[in-house]
Every structure is written in structure tokens, then in C-alpha cells.
Motif scaffolding. Structure first.
Motif, short mmCIF file in Angstrom:
data_model
loop_
_atom_site.label_atom_id
_atom_site.label_comp_id
_atom_site.label_asym_id
_atom_site.label_seq_id
_atom_site.Cartn_x
_atom_site.Cartn_y
_atom_site.Cartn_z
N ALA A 304 0.83 -1.21 0.00
CA ALA A 304 0.00 0.00 0.00
C ALA A 304 0.86 1.26 0.00
N ILE A 305 1.97 1.25 0.72
CA ILE A 305 2.86 2.41 0.75
C ILE A 305 3.42 2.68 -0.65
N ARG A 306 3.85 1.63 -1.34
CA ARG A 306 4.38 1.81 -2.69
C ARG A 306 3.30 2.32 -3.65
N GLN A 307 2.08 1.85 -3.48
CA GLN A 307 0.98 2.33 -4.32
C GLN A 307 0.64 3.79 -4.03
N LEU A 308 0.65 4.17 -2.77
CA LEU A 308 0.41 5.57 -2.41
C LEU A 308 1.51 6.47 -2.97
N GLY A 309 2.74 5.98 -2.96
CA GLY A 309 3.85 6.75 -3.51
C GLY A 309 3.71 6.99 -5.00
N GLU A 384 -9.06 3.66 -3.56
CA GLU A 384 -8.88 3.54 -5.00
C GLU A 384 -7.42 3.26 -5.32
N THR A 385 -6.52 3.95 -4.62
CA THR A 385 -5.10 3.85 -4.90
C THR A 385 -4.52 2.50 -4.50
N ILE A 386 -5.00 1.93 -3.39
CA ILE A 386 -4.39 0.69 -2.91
C ILE A 386 -5.14 -0.55 -3.40
N ALA A 387 -5.95 -0.39 -4.44
CA ALA A 387 -6.64 -1.54 -5.02
C ALA A 387 -5.63 -2.52 -5.61
N ASP A 388 -6.00 -3.79 -5.63
CA ASP A 388 -5.11 -4.84 -6.15
C ASP A 388 -4.69 -4.53 -7.58
N GLY A 389 -3.38 -4.68 -7.83
CA GLY A 389 -2.86 -4.54 -9.18
C GLY A 389 -2.49 -3.13 -9.60
N ASN A 390 -2.71 -2.14 -8.72
CA ASN A 390 -2.36 -0.77 -9.08
C ASN A 390 -0.86 -0.55 -9.09
N GLU A 391 -0.45 0.50 -9.79
CA GLU A 391 0.97 0.84 -9.92
C GLU A 391 1.61 1.04 -8.56
N GLU A 392 2.89 0.61 -8.45
CA GLU A 392 3.65 0.78 -7.21
C GLU A 392 4.90 1.60 -7.50
N LEU A 393 5.27 2.45 -6.56
CA LEU A 393 6.50 3.22 -6.66
C LEU A 393 7.66 2.38 -6.16
N ASP A 394 8.75 2.37 -6.90
CA ASP A 394 9.93 1.61 -6.50
C ASP A 394 10.72 2.40 -5.47
N ILE A 395 10.45 2.14 -4.21
CA ILE A 395 11.08 2.88 -3.13
C ILE A 395 12.21 2.06 -2.54
N GLN A 396 13.43 2.53 -2.75
CA GLN A 396 14.58 1.87 -2.18
C GLN A 396 15.02 2.53 -0.87
N GLU A 397 14.75 3.81 -0.77
CA GLU A 397 15.10 4.56 0.43
C GLU A 397 13.81 5.00 1.13
N SER A 398 13.95 5.77 2.18
CA SER A 398 12.76 6.18 2.94
C SER A 398 12.03 7.34 2.30
N SER A 399 12.62 7.98 1.26
CA SER A 399 11.93 9.07 0.61
C SER A 399 12.32 9.15 -0.85
N VAL A 400 11.39 9.64 -1.65
CA VAL A 400 11.63 9.82 -3.08
C VAL A 400 11.14 11.20 -3.47
N ALA A 401 12.02 12.00 -4.06
CA ALA A 401 11.63 13.34 -4.53
C ALA A 401 10.86 13.21 -5.82
N LEU A 402 9.75 13.93 -5.92
CA LEU A 402 8.90 13.86 -7.11
C LEU A 402 8.90 15.21 -7.80
N ALA A 403 9.26 15.22 -9.07
CA ALA A 403 9.31 16.48 -9.83
C ALA A 403 7.91 17.01 -10.04
#
Length: 403
Positions: A304-309, A384-403
């Protein structure tokens, strides 16, 4: 003259110009005596029921009007459809101004106790004589109807929510936080969070009255506490399942505004009511699914965290007006342009409680929503965001900067 000047904090040593300028700041309000009102509140109603219909107005504000019923309703479906002038709430044009109120939830009315009087939370529709009960399409400000559709779809996942509503009390001038010196500031943050004492805790009478009002009404209010900025408080609504979370949060806000009305203070849900080195106000949204709550649920939480990201920017855009003034990376917030998570870290977008880390299951906290957020929008968007099969953010660290 003297009474008005004293009420405005004006003295005879000030110039005439100063006295004239003082009046718009804090008018000499005539306060109504609630003890007199209470005499009438004790009168018998002859078996009638007073039903306070509540709805969300055109700018997210709460509105209400009262209808007399012949008998207590057995369920929300027994309540009649009602209407209001939508041209006066910026929800309809003047030439076609009728908007219909559909009852959605019932609560006991703490302001009219002693009889089966009720609060009726409603959502709003266009009229259609050919529609069910005369209801047409939901008007654009009706965010509940879509949220309810989402909650029906995810009902098998048992969505639970616990929402932390922060708010700030103000004097009637709407400029001075309650307990602050006029045209000045109190001492720096530190002693006010979860505080006691006249010098630290400002407005506890309001907080306690609201607490009791919510419990009486049937709202699942699970706690209260003083917040970091003086004059700022928090209460928590939940756990609630599905659409009941948004319903109960809105009802709790209504009760808070009404309690403040009686005490002669103003409540603000602005996410950053005072600029500078002061905490803002959020509406942190804790949530879980049945899978997250069961043994081994940490894997579902991480997904769910990766999907929210992956949808961080969309969530930020929907999480409340003025939130950019709050989400700066300071004062226990994450920068709005960065998605982050962490265990017990209140400077992250998503906080994983320490107990969840230890147990390997539980829930997570979305710290991004602002204090003025629409709970229907936020709760439905999360699921809606954490529904099965939704896109996930590849988080390797504790934060990711988004442009």
C-alpha cells in the motif's frame, strides 16, 4: 459609549481616530443568555421530533435547518427528502435554485436533549420528478455519493479508518488564537502539547463540551489532546468502517462549530492558521484492511505504501486547500514534493507505528491530509489507490523526490 469602548478594549486616553478604528476589529457583540434558552429547552414537545438537517455547502462549509417530524424515524429511510435554496449556498443558479437533501445518517442531538431530537446528515441532489423519491443527479459538491460507491466496492476488504482532526480556536476577531495576547505571540512551542494549566491549555472547556456532545450523539470519538501550537487541539474519530468514517467526521465538525458558537469563540480548520515557527493543522488518516490487520499483514502495508507513492501528486492535489503552507518539511511534516515513509517518523508522508513494526501487522498513517480536507475524498481516494494490481512506486530509500 463607555460600555462599547470597554468591550472593544478602547480607553479614553486614545485618540478619536484610534477609537473609530478599533470597532471593526471586535464589535461589541450582545451575547445571548443560554440559561434563558435552557428554560424553553425543558418544555414538552407534544410528541414531536426536531430533526436538524445538515449538509455541505458550496465552499465546503456546513449548513443546517430544522424540520418537525410527527414521530421518531425507525431508520434513515423513514426520513423525508427536503430541499433548500441552492442559490444562497453557491450550489445552484437563482433561476433554478432548489436542491434536494437526502438523509444519510442519524445522530442524537446534544443541543436539544430530553426528547428524541436528532441530527440528520444529508447529501445533495438535483430534483428530478421521474427519479427515485424525486431525486436526480448528485450536485457537483456532493462527494459522498462517489465515496460510497468506492466503499461498497471494497467492503469485502473491511476498510477501517481512524482520523485525527486538528483545529485551532480563535477569538471572535478571527485573527487572535484563543489564549494568545492581543497583537502579540505567546512563548515558543514546547509546553502546550498535551498540557495542563491556565498558562498552557487554552480552551479546554470547549474541548470537553465537544467530547461529551460527540459521545452523546453516537459518534465514535476515541480521544482528545492539546496540540503543539497554543490554542490548537485534536480529537480522533474512529475506528469507523467505510463511509461511516466520513459521515462521523463531518458530524463531529458540525458539533464542534455549534459548541464554539455557544462559547463565543471561532474554530478554524485552516492548515496553517498562523505563519512562522508554529505547527500547522492536519487531519492524519489512519487506515487498514483486514489483510493488513492479520498476522503477516506488514507485506500488504508495504504494498500500500508503494501504491500511495505512485500517486503522491494526485493525493496532494486532493488533500485540502492551502496544504502547501503546511507541508514544508518542517513542524512535523514532509515536504509536499517528496514522498516518504518511516517507522515512528512524524516527518514523513506515511508513518508506520512502532507497534506495527513490532507485530508485523496493523495499520498505517497518512500524514498528508490537511485539517480542512474532505473526508469523503480522502478515504475513497486511499482505497482507489491501494486496489489490487495498481501501480507501485519503486522505493529503495525512505523518501523519493517527485518532480
Amino acid at each position: 459609549r463607555g460600555g462599547a469602548e470597554i468591550a472593544c478594549g478602547v480607553t479614553e486616553t486614545r485618540s478619536k481616530a484610534q477609537r473609530i478604528m478599533a470597532f471593526p476589529v471586535l464589535p461589541p457583540y450582545t451575547k445571548c443568555d443560554l440559561a434563558i434558552q435552557d428554560r424553553f429547552a425543558q418544555l414538552d414537545q407534544g410528541g414531536k421530533v426536531m430533526a436538524e438537517y445538515i449538509w455541505v455547502g458550496g465552499k465546503g462549509e456546513l449548513r443546517c435547518k430544522t424540520k418537525t417530524l410527527d414521530a421518531p424515524p425507525k431508520s434513515v429511510d423513514d426520513l423525508p427528502i427536503w430541499n433548500f435554496d441552492g442559490s444562497s449556498t453557491e450550489q445552484a443558479p437563482g433561476e433554478d435554485s432548489e436542491v434536494l437533501l437526502k438523509p444519510c445518517a442519524i445522530y442524537k442531538d446534544p443541543f436539544r436533549p430530553g426528547s428524541p431530537n436528532i441530527l440528520v446528515l444529508c447529501d445533495c441532489y438535483k430534483p428530478d420528478p421521474d427519479g427515485p423519491r424525486g431525486l436526480g443527479a448528485p450536485i457537483p459538491t456532493n462527494t459522498r455519493v462517489y465515496a460510497n460507491q468506492i466503499m461498497d466496492k471494497v467492503a469485502s476488504h473491511e476498510p477501517w479508518f481512524g482520523i485525527e482532526q486538528e483545529y485551532t480556536l480563535f477569538e471572535p476577531d478571527k485573527k487572535t488564537p484563543y489564549g494568545w495576547p492581543k497583537d502579540g505571540e505567546p512563548g515558543p512551542q514546547g509546553p502546550y502539547y498535551c498540557s495542563i494549566g491556565t498558562e498552557n491549555a487554552f480552551g479546554r472547556a470547549v474541548v470537553e463540551a465537544h467530547y461529551k456532545a460527540c459521545l452523546y450523539a453516537g459518534i465514535n470519538l476515541s480521544g482528545i489532546n492539546g496540540e503543539v501550537m497554543p490554542g490548537q487541539w485534536e480529537y480522533q474519530v474512529g475506528p469507523c468502517t467505510g463511509i461511516a468514517s466520513g459521515d462521523q467526521l463531518l458530524a463531529s465538525r458540525y458539533l464542534l462549530i455549534r459548541v464554539c458558537e455557544q462559547y463565543g469563540v471561532v474554530v478554524s480548520f485552516d492548515p496553517k492558521p498562523i505563519p512562522g515557527d508554529w505547527n500547522g493543522a492536519g487531519c492524519h488518516t489512519n487506515f487498514s484492511t483486514e489483510k493488513m490487520r492479520k498476522a503477516g499483514g506488514r507485506a500488504a502495508i508495504d504494498t500500500a505504501i508503494r501504491q500511495l507513492g505512485a500517486r503522491h501528486s494526485a493525493h496532494i492535489a486532493a488533500y485540502g486547500e492551502g496544504n502547501e503552507r503546511r507541508l514544508t518539511g518542517k513542524h512535523e511534516t514532509a515536504d509536499m514534493n517528496t514522498f516518504s515513509y518511516g517507522v515512528a517518523n512524524r516527518g514523513c508522508s506515511i508513518r508506520i507505528p512502532r507497534s506495527v513494526e513490532a507485530d508485523g501487522c496493523g495499520y498505517l498513517e497518512d500524514r498528508r491530509p490537511s485539517s480542512n480536507m474532505d473526508p469523503y475524498v480522502v478515504t475513497s481516494m486511499i482505497f482507489e489507490t491501494i486496489a489490487d494490481g495498481n501501480e507501485e512506486l519503486d522505493i529503495q530509500e525512505s523518501s523519493v523526490a517527485l518532480a
